[in-house]
Design an enzyme around this catalytic site. Structure first.
Site, PDB file in Angstrom:
ATOM      1  N   GLU A 182      20.703  39.131  54.309  1.00 27.40           N
ATOM      2  CA  GLU A 182      20.800  39.779  53.013  1.00 27.40           C
ATOM      3  C   GLU A 182      22.218  39.525  52.499  1.00 27.40           C
ATOM      4  O   GLU A 182      23.195  39.780  53.224  1.00 27.40           O
ATOM      5  CB  GLU A 182      20.559  41.287  53.168  1.00 27.40           C
ATOM      6  N   ARG A 207      19.734  43.279  69.538  1.00 27.80           N
ATOM      7  CA  ARG A 207      20.952  42.974  68.775  1.00 27.80           C
ATOM      8  C   ARG A 207      22.122  42.774  69.715  1.00 27.80           C
ATOM      9  O   ARG A 207      22.233  43.469  70.722  1.00 27.80           O
ATOM     10  CB  ARG A 207      21.333  44.168  67.887  1.00 27.80           C
ATOM     11  N   LYS A 223      26.989  45.589  59.071  1.00 28.31           N
ATOM     12  CA  LYS A 223      27.562  45.168  57.792  1.00 28.31           C
ATOM     13  C   LYS A 223      28.041  46.360  56.976  1.00 28.31           C
ATOM     14  O   LYS A 223      29.055  46.280  56.298  1.00 28.31           O
ATOM     15  CB  LYS A 223      26.521  44.384  56.992  1.00 28.31           C
TER      16      LYS A 223
HETATM   17  P1  ATP Z   1      23.481  44.951  59.366  1.00 28.47           P
HETATM   18  O1  ATP Z   1      22.796  46.044  60.093  1.00 28.47           O
HETATM   19  O2  ATP Z   1      24.799  44.525  59.936  1.00 28.47           O
HETATM   20  O3  ATP Z   1      23.496  45.095  57.890  1.00 28.47           O
HETATM   21  P2  ATP Z   1      21.226  43.309  59.055  1.00 28.47           P
HETATM   22  O4  ATP Z   1      20.285  43.078  60.164  1.00 28.47           O
HETATM   23  O5  ATP Z   1      20.789  44.217  57.995  1.00 28.47           O
HETATM   24  O6  ATP Z   1      22.607  43.661  59.693  1.00 28.47           O
HETATM   25  P3  ATP Z   1      20.772  40.874  57.764  1.00 28.47           P
HETATM   26  O7  ATP Z   1      21.595  40.140  56.781  1.00 28.47           O
HETATM   27  O8  ATP Z   1      19.483  41.434  57.330  1.00 28.47           O
HETATM   28  O9  ATP Z   1      21.690  41.981  58.353  1.00 28.47           O
HETATM   29  O10 ATP Z   1      20.567  39.989  59.072  1.00 28.47           O
HETATM   30  C1  ATP Z   1      20.047  38.690  59.058  1.00 28.47           C
HETATM   31  C2  ATP Z   1      19.461  38.400  60.406  1.00 28.47           C
HETATM   32  O11 ATP Z   1      20.442  38.544  61.418  1.00 28.47           O
HETATM   33  C3  ATP Z   1      18.343  39.360  60.727  1.00 28.47           C
HETATM   34  O12 ATP Z   1      17.264  38.633  61.252  1.00 28.47           O
HETATM   35  C4  ATP Z   1      18.945  40.276  61.742  1.00 28.47           C
HETATM   36  O13 ATP Z   1      17.968  40.770  62.620  1.00 28.47           O
HETATM   37  C5  ATP Z   1      19.961  39.392  62.440  1.00 28.47           C
HETATM   38  N1  ATP Z   1      21.047  40.197  62.982  1.00 28.47           N
HETATM   39  C6  ATP Z   1      21.835  41.070  62.314  1.00 28.47           C
HETATM   40  N2  ATP Z   1      22.691  41.686  63.140  1.00 28.47           N
HETATM   41  C7  ATP Z   1      22.468  41.174  64.379  1.00 28.47           C
HETATM   42  C8  ATP Z   1      23.022  41.410  65.669  1.00 28.47           C
HETATM   43  N3  ATP Z   1      24.016  42.292  65.861  1.00 28.47           N
HETATM   44  N4  ATP Z   1      22.544  40.712  66.715  1.00 28.47           N
HETATM   45  C9  ATP Z   1      21.560  39.811  66.535  1.00 28.47           C
HETATM   46  N5  ATP Z   1      20.985  39.545  65.355  1.00 28.47           N
HETATM   47  C10 ATP Z   1      21.419  40.216  64.278  1.00 28.47           C
HETATM   48 MG    MG Z   2      18.591  43.480  57.295  1.00 31.14          MG
END
Ligand code: ATP
Ligand code: MG
Length: 564
Positions: free
Chosen positions: A37, A264, A274
């Site tokens: 995102e 994660r 984020k």
């Molecule tokens: P945040 O909680 O930091 O906002 P998010 O998952 O909402 O992270 P996205 O931009 O949606 O952020 O993430 C893109 C991809 O990266 C998704 O498939 C998510 O599952 C993966 N991802 C995000 N954070 C991690 C992490 N700490 N470890 C592994 N994969 C991750």
């Molecule tokens: Mg997300």
């Protein structure tokens, strides 16, 4: 366990893919996607997901799409889109011509929503957000049906079209899936699929829409539209999988990807959220998304981390469903191992102490040569000017040795200057406060690349020629937080309470070897005995700036053990 063909570590996801290929599912094809995102910069947790998705596509000769999951326009922007593209490329992956935005599908998603309504599987609901929460029930109690659940298909079609046309205010109506308000899985209790958002300019679609689809609806359909075979996501989406499948089954799409969840990455002494990283930037706890203390890819790049070291790290931590809390030392060892064979060696004096060689002719300047790498001749040599006035590091001198282990310079003692001569300290000069400000020394002209006659000199220290030295600013970094898990919100409080006030130490009067004047931003070096350093783009003080990427050894492990 590594795969014989790819040399990559096996994991449960690769095992599933192997089985799917063997059974001919999806015609033996492998298509993944990385779906960020654009509401912030990518962090080390995202690197895990990028390496997994792009890595699988590479190894199985499949494809990996970069898809921006852009359904929350008020938090997203083009700066983030561009930063994410840059970081994925930097990490070494290429999406080719497969760059997509979920917003590319807004028209098709709208049509799918209409189809759900026509199948009597979605309805427009007028409950307020508070009422909706109330009706939703709890983990132990079932929810209640919304009074609007029985609206006719015709009325729903009409209201949904008018939602799109902008006839209603934000929050006045939502479109919901009609599933089961008594489901033990809360995600299936008639989840929202469209909400109204007026007055936000979407970075891709501008003002075209005032209704936006929700993540769960958008994601599975985007996967289906793109022909994704394996949709890899983190564990918090495990409970959403029944919903992912419900949309695809109910809408009768041709292609049904398989969602697979993995844990994660959580890295100790930092955060991988984020939202929290945004807070650090917005509240000015760090200098920006690319502050070298940040666990963002932009910050790590500026700190001197290499793409190879991050990919290696992602291989080492593996992919499982169990908790993935990783010590910082694992990451640091990866960058040490990557830089050690290729980082040119240089000398840099971080805490300068002046040395005058009283038996060295005042006008003389010799050009000595030093290897750029002790184990790799092909990296060549560099010139080092040697003169009567030098700088050594203050920490390499003590008036009296505290113990036998102290191999550096003491009053009356000898030490070798790296790549140069043996010197002896004859006199210590102090200022009015008793602070040591200069050493008067003598050099032994017979010790250039040979041992002194009749005595052993064990210590070797680094130095620079005073008249030739390049003044520089050096930034030393420590953990951003002083707690291993600052993000776990126990005992109330805010995670920013755990920020390490000493995470940045700026040394503004350092002296470097003259050739470092030409270092371009991003160039990395090993400053002998001090660690790996990377030239910073910041020139705002008129001095070159170097960031310490990592120390030579894991000094933290030692401290932690000592402390019990
Ligand atoms: P945040 O909680 O930091 O906002 P998010 O998952 O909402 O992270 P996205 O931009 O949606 O952020 O993430 C893109 C991809 O990266 C998704 O498939 C998510 O599952 C993966 N991802 C995000 N954070 C991690 C992490 N700490 N470890 C592994 N994969 C991750
Ligand atoms: Mg997300």
């Amino acid at each position: 366990m590594t795969n014989e063909e790819t040399g990559k570590p096996n994991n449960f996801i690769r095992n599933i893919i192997d089985a799917d290929i063997a059974s001919g599912k999806h015609g033996g094809r492998v298509a993944t996607r990385f779906p960020p995102e654009p509401n912030g910069y990518l962090h080390i947790g995202h690197a895990k997901s990028i390496c997994l998705n792009f890595g699988i596509a590479e190894d199985y000769k499949g494809t990996c799409n970069l898809r921006f999951d852009d359904t929350n326009p008020h938090k997203e922007n083009v700066e983030f889109v561009e930063a994410i593209k840059k970081d994925v490329h930097w990490l070494g992956y290429d999406w080719g011509d497969r760059l997509f935005y979920a917003s590319d599908y807004f028209e098709r998603l709208y049509a799918y929503a209409v189809e759900l309504i026509k199948k009597d599987k979605a309805y427009v609901c007028d409950l307020s957000p508070e009422q909706t929460r109330e009706y939703r029930g709890t983990l132990t109690e079932p929810g209640k049906d919304s009074p609007f659940r029985t609206r006719s298909v015709e009325e729903n079609l009409d209201l949904f079209a008018r939602m799109r046309a902008g006839e209603f205010r934000d929050g006045e109506k939502i479109l919901r899936a009609k599933i089961d308000m008594a489901s033990s899985n809360m995600n299936l209790r008639d989840p929202a699929i469209y909400r109204i958002r007026h007055g936000v300019l979407h970075h891709q679609t501008g003002e075209a829409w005032c209704i936006y689809p929700m993540y769960d609806f958008t994601h599975c359909l985007s996967d289906a539209i793109e022909g994704i075979t394996h949709s890899l996501c983190t564990l918090e989406f495990e409970d959403h999988r029944p919903l992912y499948d419900w949309f695809l089954d109910t809408l009768d799409v041709e292609h049904h990807p398989r969602q697979i969840e993995f844990s994660r990455l959580e890295l100790e002494y930092t955060i991988t959220s984020k939202r929290k990283l945004t807070q650090l930037v917005d509240e000015g706890h760090v200098e920006g998304w690319d502050d070298p203390r940040m666990p963002t890819l932009a910050g790590m790049r500026r700190r001197g981390y290499t793409p190879a070291s991050i990919r290696d790290f992602c291989d080492r931590i593996g992919v499982t469903k169990s908790t993935n809390n990783v010590e910082m030392s694992v990451l640091e060892n990866c960058v040490r191992e990557d830089l050690n064979p290729c980082a040119p060696r240089r000398m840099a004096v971080l805490h300068p102490l002046k040395v005058v060689l009283e038996n060295y002719p005042e006008a003389q300047c010799e050009t000595l040569q030093a290897a750029n790498h002790p184990q790799d001749e092909s990296m060549g040599v560099r010139d080092l000017p040697f003169t009567r006035e030098l700088y050594i590091d203050h920490e390499d001198f003590l008036e009296v040795a505290p113990n036998k282990k102290f191999k550096r310079l003491v009053t009356g003692g000898e030490v070798r200057l790296r790549n140069a001569y043996v010197i002896r300290c004859d006199e210590v000069i102090k200022d009015g406060d008793g602070e040591i400000i200069e050493l008067r020394c003598s050099y032994d002209p017979d010790t250039l690349s040979k041992n002194p006659e009749g005595r052993k000199v064990k210590g070797v220290i680094h130095w620079v020629s005073a008249p030739h030295a390049v003044a520089a600013e050096i930034r030393l970094y420590d953990r951003l937080f002083n707690q291993p898990n600052p993000g776990s919100d126990r005992e109330g409080g805010d995670f920013t309470d755990h920020l390490n006030p000493e995470s940045l130490l700026t040394l503004t009067r350092c002296y470097l070897e003259p050739n470092l004047k030409q270092a371009v931003p991003g160039a990395f070096f090993q400053f002998e005995r001090e660690g790996y350093f990377c030239a910073d783009p910041d020139q705002s003080h008129g001095l070159p700036v170097f960031n310490r990427t990592v120390t030579l050894r894991d000094s933290w492990a030692k401290i932690e053990k000592k402390g019990g």
